[in-house]
Design a protein around this motif. Structure first.
Motif, mmCIF file in Angstrom:
data_model
loop_
_atom_site.group_PDB
_atom_site.id
_atom_site.type_symbol
_atom_site.label_atom_id
_atom_site.label_comp_id
_atom_site.label_asym_id
_atom_site.label_seq_id
_atom_site.Cartn_x
_atom_site.Cartn_y
_atom_site.Cartn_z
ATOM 1 N N GLY D 5 38.158 -7.859 43.449
ATOM 2 C CA GLY D 5 37.305 -7.572 42.302
ATOM 3 C C GLY D 5 36.812 -8.843 41.640
ATOM 4 N N ASP D 6 37.726 -9.770 41.417
ATOM 5 C CA ASP D 6 37.325 -11.035 40.814
ATOM 6 C C ASP D 6 36.346 -11.766 41.719
ATOM 7 O OD1 ASP D 6 39.029 -10.427 38.769
ATOM 8 O OD2 ASP D 6 40.656 -11.724 39.446
ATOM 9 N N THR D 7 36.649 -11.739 43.003
ATOM 10 C CA THR D 7 35.765 -12.408 43.954
ATOM 11 C C THR D 7 34.385 -11.759 43.969
ATOM 12 O OG1 THR D 7 37.674 -13.012 45.289
ATOM 13 C CG2 THR D 7 35.526 -13.082 46.373
ATOM 14 N N ALA D 8 34.358 -10.435 43.919
ATOM 15 C CA ALA D 8 33.079 -9.735 43.897
ATOM 16 C C ALA D 8 32.248 -10.194 42.703
ATOM 17 C CB ALA D 8 33.308 -8.221 43.835
ATOM 18 N N TRP D 9 32.903 -10.328 41.558
ATOM 19 C CA TRP D 9 32.161 -10.704 40.364
ATOM 20 C C TRP D 9 31.672 -12.155 40.432
ATOM 21 C CZ3 TRP D 9 28.788 -9.899 37.127
ATOM 22 C CH2 TRP D 9 28.654 -10.637 35.934
ATOM 23 N N ILE D 10 32.471 -13.037 41.000
ATOM 24 C CA ILE D 10 32.026 -14.435 41.049
ATOM 25 C C ILE D 10 30.982 -14.643 42.142
ATOM 26 C CG2 ILE D 10 32.763 -16.860 41.125
ATOM 27 C CD1 ILE D 10 33.629 -15.155 38.650
ATOM 28 N N LEU D 11 31.094 -13.895 43.226
ATOM 29 C CA LEU D 11 29.995 -13.912 44.198
ATOM 30 C C LEU D 11 28.695 -13.494 43.519
ATOM 31 C CD1 LEU D 11 31.777 -12.146 47.230
ATOM 32 C CD2 LEU D 11 30.832 -14.457 47.296
ATOM 33 N N THR D 12 28.777 -12.423 42.758
ATOM 34 C CA THR D 12 27.596 -11.941 42.044
ATOM 35 C C THR D 12 27.120 -12.972 41.027
ATOM 36 O OG1 THR D 12 28.453 -9.705 42.257
ATOM 37 C CG2 THR D 12 26.697 -10.053 40.643
ATOM 38 N N SER D 13 28.062 -13.542 40.300
ATOM 39 C CA SER D 13 27.695 -14.518 39.275
ATOM 40 C C SER D 13 26.995 -15.724 39.890
ATOM 41 C CB SER D 13 28.939 -14.995 38.524
ATOM 42 O OG SER D 13 29.498 -13.932 37.797
ATOM 43 N N THR D 14 27.473 -16.110 41.058
ATOM 44 C CA THR D 14 26.844 -17.235 41.735
ATOM 45 C C THR D 14 25.386 -16.927 42.047
ATOM 46 O OG1 THR D 14 28.971 -17.793 42.688
ATOM 47 C CG2 THR D 14 27.035 -18.773 43.720
ATOM 48 N N ALA D 15 25.164 -15.726 42.551
ATOM 49 C CA ALA D 15 23.782 -15.314 42.805
ATOM 50 C C ALA D 15 22.977 -15.311 41.511
ATOM 51 C CB ALA D 15 23.758 -13.934 43.459
ATOM 52 N N LEU D 16 23.584 -14.831 40.433
ATOM 53 C CA LEU D 16 22.873 -14.770 39.151
ATOM 54 C C LEU D 16 22.528 -16.163 38.648
ATOM 55 C CD1 LEU D 16 24.814 -11.910 37.303
ATOM 56 C CD2 LEU D 16 22.426 -11.865 38.000
ATOM 57 N N VAL D 17 23.450 -17.098 38.769
ATOM 58 C CA VAL D 17 23.161 -18.439 38.230
ATOM 59 C C VAL D 17 22.126 -19.149 39.091
ATOM 60 C CG1 VAL D 17 24.120 -20.599 37.393
ATOM 61 C CG2 VAL D 17 25.478 -18.529 37.233
ATOM 62 N N LEU D 18 22.166 -18.938 40.405
ATOM 63 C CA LEU D 18 21.091 -19.515 41.214
ATOM 64 C C LEU D 18 19.752 -18.913 40.803
ATOM 65 C CD1 LEU D 18 20.257 -21.423 43.480
ATOM 66 C CD2 LEU D 18 20.483 -19.534 45.081
ATOM 67 N N PHE D 19 19.777 -17.612 40.551
ATOM 68 C CA PHE D 19 18.566 -16.907 40.118
ATOM 69 C C PHE D 19 18.028 -17.475 38.798
ATOM 70 C CE2 PHE D 19 16.607 -12.837 38.392
ATOM 71 C CZ PHE D 19 15.568 -12.803 39.288
ATOM 72 N N GLY D 82 39.550 -31.234 53.289
ATOM 73 C CA GLY D 82 40.710 -30.744 52.557
ATOM 74 C C GLY D 82 40.465 -29.426 51.840
ATOM 75 N N VAL D 83 39.254 -28.902 51.948
ATOM 76 C CA VAL D 83 39.026 -27.559 51.393
ATOM 77 C C VAL D 83 39.222 -26.583 52.536
ATOM 78 C CG1 VAL D 83 37.322 -25.987 50.438
ATOM 79 C CG2 VAL D 83 37.386 -28.378 49.680
ATOM 80 N N SER D 84 40.190 -25.713 52.414
ATOM 81 C CA SER D 84 40.429 -24.829 53.548
ATOM 82 C C SER D 84 39.686 -23.529 53.344
ATOM 83 C CB SER D 84 41.924 -24.564 53.719
ATOM 84 O OG SER D 84 42.263 -23.366 53.083
ATOM 85 N N ARG D 85 39.378 -22.893 54.450
ATOM 86 C CA ARG D 85 38.646 -21.632 54.448
ATOM 87 C C ARG D 85 39.367 -20.555 53.632
ATOM 88 N NH1 ARG D 85 34.915 -18.691 57.771
ATOM 89 N NH2 ARG D 85 34.073 -20.623 58.542
ATOM 90 N N ASP D 86 40.690 -20.644 53.557
ATOM 91 C CA ASP D 86 41.441 -19.581 52.889
ATOM 92 C C ASP D 86 41.997 -19.990 51.530
ATOM 93 O OD1 ASP D 86 41.078 -17.950 55.111
ATOM 94 O OD2 ASP D 86 42.745 -18.951 56.124
ATOM 95 N N GLY D 87 41.715 -21.232 51.098
ATOM 96 C CA GLY D 87 42.299 -21.720 49.857
ATOM 97 C C GLY D 87 41.851 -20.912 48.644
ATOM 98 N N VAL D 88 42.757 -20.757 47.706
ATOM 99 C CA VAL D 88 42.450 -20.024 46.480
ATOM 100 C C VAL D 88 42.573 -21.007 45.314
ATOM 101 C CG1 VAL D 88 43.265 -18.190 44.951
ATOM 102 C CG2 VAL D 88 43.256 -17.853 47.421
ATOM 103 N N VAL D 89 41.712 -20.861 44.330
ATOM 104 C CA VAL D 89 41.780 -21.738 43.166
ATOM 105 C C VAL D 89 43.011 -21.375 42.333
ATOM 106 C CG1 VAL D 89 40.600 -22.517 41.087
ATOM 107 C CG2 VAL D 89 39.284 -21.945 43.135
ATOM 108 N N ASP D 90 43.792 -22.366 42.008
ATOM 109 C CA ASP D 90 45.015 -22.131 41.224
ATOM 110 C C ASP D 90 44.751 -21.308 39.973
ATOM 111 O OD1 ASP D 90 46.643 -23.408 42.887
ATOM 112 O OD2 ASP D 90 46.903 -25.228 41.676
ATOM 113 N N GLY D 91 45.589 -20.344 39.759
ATOM 114 C CA GLY D 91 45.506 -19.580 38.519
ATOM 115 C C GLY D 91 44.383 -18.566 38.508
ATOM 116 N N THR D 92 43.690 -18.389 39.638
ATOM 117 C CA THR D 92 42.617 -17.392 39.696
ATOM 118 C C THR D 92 42.797 -16.569 40.953
ATOM 119 O OG1 THR D 92 41.053 -18.506 41.155
ATOM 120 C CG2 THR D 92 41.072 -19.200 38.852
ATOM 121 N N GLY D 93 41.932 -15.590 41.140
ATOM 122 C CA GLY D 93 41.970 -14.787 42.348
ATOM 123 C C GLY D 93 40.752 -15.039 43.225
#
Ligand SMILES: Nc1ncnc2c1ncn2[C@@H]1O[C@H](COP(=O)(O)OP(=O)(O)O)[C@@H](O)[C@H]1O
Ligand SMILES: Nc1ncnc2c1ncn2[C@@H]1O[C@H](COP(=O)(O)OP(=O)(O)O)[C@@H](O)[C@H]1O
Ligand SMILES: Nc1ncnc2c1ncn2[C@@H]1O[C@H](COP(=O)(O)OP(=O)(O)O)[C@@H](O)[C@H]1O
Lengths: 405, 112, 405, 405, 112, 112
Positions: D5-19, D82-93
């Motif tokens: 859910g969090d990822t869905a929203w930030i994916l969307t937010s990314t699109a919105l900010v590019l827009f 050093g950025v891995s494909r599966d890495g998660v940002v600390d303290g977030t989802g």
């Protein structure tokens, strides 16, 4: 089970991909034509979208995504019979109704891409009939080959979001139509410049943003795959844009806006088939190669092949999509930061499969498009009269004018 | 009375009007036109293809003036509009038979 | 508890519904007027959006969604007192602050819809005052009736996303305003054509995409309901568009872009109340009926009723919304693939409730609008001078010009 | 762990900010210039976006968000090593790749904001070189200070979505460039009016919708924080718009569309730093103050400072962002419905930190921008010739015309 | 034959054409122009700054007419276009030497 | 010298210019105009309602030419612009008293 997060993202992606066509692609194309044809382009986009949607539900989805045989799906889900309100797509967390809808937006944009080739001289009735048949005869089967469990899927072809399914089919079919349709009067020397480069940029921007739904949505989940797909998609778009701008700057001393955003689209088309498989390095490299190749392809198609592919569908979408499909076999490798090959596959074997996929799709798209064109031409003709071309399709085909300032 | 038609470069409009103001020429009518002449057209390039724009944007000024000041007006426009570069434009003079101010019905030079 | 997936989707839906008004609806309407009035239309849209948002927080939300009585909510949440930062809406997984915001976007678009009726001759001060009062006197109570636990909700009226609440209220009130305001000079014979049909298409496309948030967002969750709502919404839009295009093609020999996208909006308005209850067959049928009825309603309102409902708010939104509300009682039936009737309800009983809902809303909207109009007219007048109409509202009301090319 | 859910929203937010940037900001600015410069503005926006994205991946992200020291991050994630494909940002989802992408859209819009100051006379090569360097020398370090664990973060500065990081940096740097670049010919008396106020409104609307991704996305999760951030963002925008409209209405008798939507942007910029900390009352108050101050700042910068900050970057973004940053210290208080102070902080102490943050950022942005300007000027010059200014940058810098009607 | 040039307010076009129709004047050509005269320009205000728009939108009508009806036509236009407000415009008359209808090759008053 | 004004169908512009080029007529000025004449206006239909567009888009060509070639020029335009359909347009000829080239100050036929 339905996952609300994944579902949220695919609902959003569906909206984004529809937005790519309406109004994104429509404006991108409309800005490139003369002001007397703006409405005809927009109208073709909207009407194709409506028609494709209905056909998709009637039989297209079933032909693409049900069992059937290696070449085409069956009719078990025609009219969406057997699709239950609560059904979930196997191996995902999203409802089947949503998957149908998401895939429908792909079935909308693909025939709409083709129209870039034949604008400013085509009959509207031809557009409708040809696009509808094309969806069923070219798009649905090829989708089945690649994504619906058909023969290419069996061979393990890599096409994440539609390099083959969307861009190669559209690019090749566009070229076939133009070949029979003939050029606009004055081509290639006296064609008029795009009537609204600013509108081209607006359309390109919308395509760019919407493409996040196209590629990252194709993960069918909101997780790391979607995130990486978005990142590489964006990088490819940026690099290809800069490449195109750089070439123009060096060649003409002035980089142009239309060139810059054409580079964007080239980069986006190129990354599409690879977007779920590669890492950032792959995104950058694909953008670079895609921008470069498409730039020269535009000139090649127009000057050498003498094809008035008016808005460069073959050179940008076809070439970009094919390039990305082939290079996916390279950049999927973990050495370039990709997800790695499927078990048993090597770069060589995978490349072979990719070549086969592209070639087969080219052959089928070309042959079937030619056949459909002949049939539709016989039914309702192909090209409006020269007088109508001069007066503009907006008034002669639709009875309206784009601008009353 | 004379009917003066001047074709000028768009960016000289302000200069011309300032100069005419000093002559107390109060009225004129401006039209956007496209000119074709010795000046070579511009080239726009889209996706590598060159588009020859053979018609260049110009402004057409039309002024009705008293015959007595016509020469002076022509000279003034010429000076203000000239940049010495090809494409500067032309000034044409025709005879004007009559003029009427719509608001008041005044005629002749009173109407200008 | 907050569900992140559901919340993600409603956050997105909120953005989509705001996008419907700004700039979607604004452009849809702006393209239909003359070029000298484009800015006034845009300005009315934005200003109404700002005013409605503030009023919604001040008292509108409370009037619509708190207990109160059967007719109108109470004041317990005026100024959002008692809304906690962490509160969740009962029976959902979304925060109450988000629900307030989502519903606010509905409260924005509804008064904005009305402006399509009175463009090109209205006083801006009238617009502001009338819209603000209308929100509190018509919109908030009717919302309470249907969605806030009021008397229609108690009777089990079906209105998924606002056929009654949004489209019937707006359509009827629009007609009332026009009736008192009078027509534009030259109506009906010498009215000028839309100054920018292409802009109409852009606006319609944005409305279309945004409508996914409107209808699928009204599920308040990202699951199968939202997915099906999106699918049927899209199908209805497509079918209605094709119907409108077909009628024009047969009648005039030329299908027009403005017609095509007007069909889209008709289809979207029609499916709205039913979107959460019906299946694909329902979506297609509603689109068909909606496209058809609205087409003829446009002519009926203008030619028969002699109402210069300039951009057809009554004929498209009012008629579409009412049609969909009534037919929801039919297509909700499981025999047509719908979710089925509530316990104890039958098609007949449900239809009765729907009729009652529509009629009551028509009566209240008409009566209250008329009253408000009289009051506001007394305060600040209604119509600008004829000279201002001729010169255009952009300059006379706002001191600007839309185009300096 | 990744939360879908969090990822869905930030994916969307990314699109919105590019827009927001493409095409939002681009159109907002393009409508404000003369028609002969529309393409140059759009081109600058797109080209900056592409360049900034590539630089962000190459080194910008690493400079901003890796450990390093108090002033600037290190190079450990240059080229995303050093950025891995599966890495998660600390303290977030959310995945780190998504965080990189989301932050990239901020790194895109910030240098693009600056261009509003120097349009209609700048050299395109200057734009490219300056923007690229500025991203690395001003934007990345300041981001590190505030969000990347730098010295301001240590002191507990409040900047939810970029009041300091985005708006103050951009506003101040814009003023510095204009100071050295000089005004457009005819400034301040004979500058031409915006060539397309309607386009300004379209851009503003897109900025508005996209800003939901900017502010509510900065919660990095789809929950109550994001919901409240969206609500207060919207309220501030609405109130500031109404304030601006009210002032114009009283002062000139006619409220204008350009004014109204400038108010919108002022309100959005003002709430940005506070959006995750305040409640509805805070949103309304910030909108009020922001609208008011920015209105008078526009006049102050142009008439008093005689700076031809052509599209008011300093007065709207700089002043708005700074105002919001300072007032965040007030409205974060639970007495105004905010989330409350951090442990040990008081309104006074927090205000002190906010002042320090703003002042330090002003000083650094000004000094570094001046230095960069001198360097870039030496390399490729700053201003096009007067003849080119008169003919317009579209043709002279890019070889195209915006409109061929 | 006469060549009549009338500069009028845009919103008077319909009135003028209706009036000319009654005189059986069948043809005319309209151009959008910008006029400068006694009428003060408009002021547009953007973000608090005033922009002086010194040229005002006008329409230019051009009609070729038989010399015999020229006066009548001028009077008709004057009446239909007049509102009595400043900026109503002017009517100018020039001599017309010849006219040809492209379609048929007819010349003189037959061509009008 | 003569001042030739030709109203033509927009799509005939290229043909006319090619024909004039062969006569060595180097300069001309083009204006977009709206014409009203025998040719019936177009009908646009929006949402079922018919909108009568009574003015049709035309191009106006203005050329200053030496009196000696005027007839030839008129004939040439007529041939190149004609399609035989109603609405083809007209050509008008006026006397031109003087002409000046702004760049050089040349006058008379040298200025053309
Ligand atoms: N014979 C002519 N009749 C009418 N207009 C002319 C004529 N010759 C030139 N013009 C106008 O004057 C403009 C400038 O003429 P051109 O030959 O390009 O340069 P120059 O005035 O410096 O000789 C042209 O673009 C055209 O609009
Ligand atoms: N001497 C002139 N020559 C050509 N056009 C003129 C002249 N004087 C006025 N005009 C045109 O007539 C219009 C109206 O003139 P103006 O002086 O403003 O008002 P009025 O006609 O009421 O005296 C002007 O906008 C301009 O287009
Ligand atoms: N008397 C006139 N004066 C000026 N322009 C005219 C006149 N008559 C016709 N025109 C112009 O010529 C155009 C063509 O004329 P029209 O009567 O429609 O057809 P045709 O030229 O074939 O007779 C008109 O649209 C108008 O612009």
């Amino acid at each position: 089970m339905v996952d609300s997060g994944d579902t949220a993202w695919i609902l959003t992606s569906t909206a984004l991909v529809l937005f790519m066509t309406l109004p994104g692609l429509a404006l991108f194309y409309a800005g490139l034509v003369q002001s007397k044809n703006i409405l005809s382009v927009l109208m073709q986009c909207v009407a194709i979208a409506c028609l494709a949607s209905v056909l998709w539900v009637v039989v297209g989805y079933s032909l693409a995504f049900t069992g059937g045989n290696a070449l085409v799906g069956g009719l078990s889900k025609a009219f969406l019979t057997g699709v239950s309100r609560d059904g979930v797509v196997d191996g995902t967390g999203i409802p089947e109704t949503l998957f149908i809808m998401f895939q429908m937006t792909f079935a909308i944009i693909t025939p709409a891409l083709i129209l870039g080739a034949y604008v400013e001289r085509i009959k509207f009735s031809f557009v409708m009939l040809f696009s509808g048949l094309w969806l069923l005869v070219v798009y649905a089967p090829v989708t089945h080959w690649v994504w619906g469990g058909g023969w290419l899927a069996d061979m393990g072809v890599l096409d994440f979001a539609g390099g083959i399914v969307v861009h190669v089919t559209a690019g090749v079919s566009a070229a076939v139509v133009v070949w029979k349709l003939g050029a606009r009067p004055g081509f290639p020397d006296q064609v008029r410049p795009p009537h609204a480069p600013w509108l081209v940029m607006v359309g390109a921007s919308m395509l760019w943003v919407g493409w996040f739904g196209f590629n990252a949505g194709s993960a069918l989940a909101a997780g790391t795959d979607a995130s990486m797909a978005m990142l590489v998609t964006h990088l490819s778009a940026c690099v290809a844009s800069l490449v195109w701008m750089g070439i123009e700057w060096m060649k003409f001393g002035k980089p142009s806006l239309v060139g810059l955003v054409t580079g964007t689209i080239a980069g986006l088309a190129t990354i599409t088939p690879a977007s779920g498989f590669v890492g950032p390095a792959g995104g950058i490299c694909l953008g670079f190669v895609g921008g470069f190749l498409c730039y020269f392809a535009v000139d090649f198609v127009k000057s050498r092949c003498k094809l008035d592919d008016s808005l460069d569908v073959l050179a940008v979408h076809g070439v970009g999509g094919a390039t990305g499909t082939l290079l996916a076999a390279v950049f999927v490798s973990t050495s370039f930061g990709g997800v790695g090959f499927a078990e048993g596959a090597t770069m060589g074997s995978q490349f072979g499969v990719q070549v086969l996929g592209v070639v087969a799709t080219i052959v089928w798209s070309a042959a079937a498009s030619l056949l459909l064109l002949k049939i539709v031409q016989a039914i309702c003709g192909l090209r409006v009269s020269d007088d109508d071309v001069i007066e503009g399709l907006d008034f002669t085909s639709h009875g309206e004018k784009g601008y009353h300032l | 009375m004379k009917w003066i038609v001047a074709i000028i470069q768009p960016h000289r409009l302000d200069a011309v009007r300032d100069a005419l103001n000093e002559l107390d020429i109060a009225g004129l009518t401006v039209t956007e036109v496209r000119g074709y002449g010795r000046q070579k057209g511009q080239t726009e390039i889209y996706r590598g293809a060159e588009y020859q724009i053979s018609y260049l944007p110009k402004l057409k000024l039309e002024l009705a003036v008293d015959a007595k000041v016509a020469t002076k007006v022509v000279d003034t426009i010429r000076e203000a509009a000239g940049t010495g570069k090809i494409g500067d434009g032309k000034i044409f003079v025709l005879d004007l038979k009559s003029a009427v101010r719509i608001r008041t019905g005044e005629t002749g030079t009173d109407a200008l």
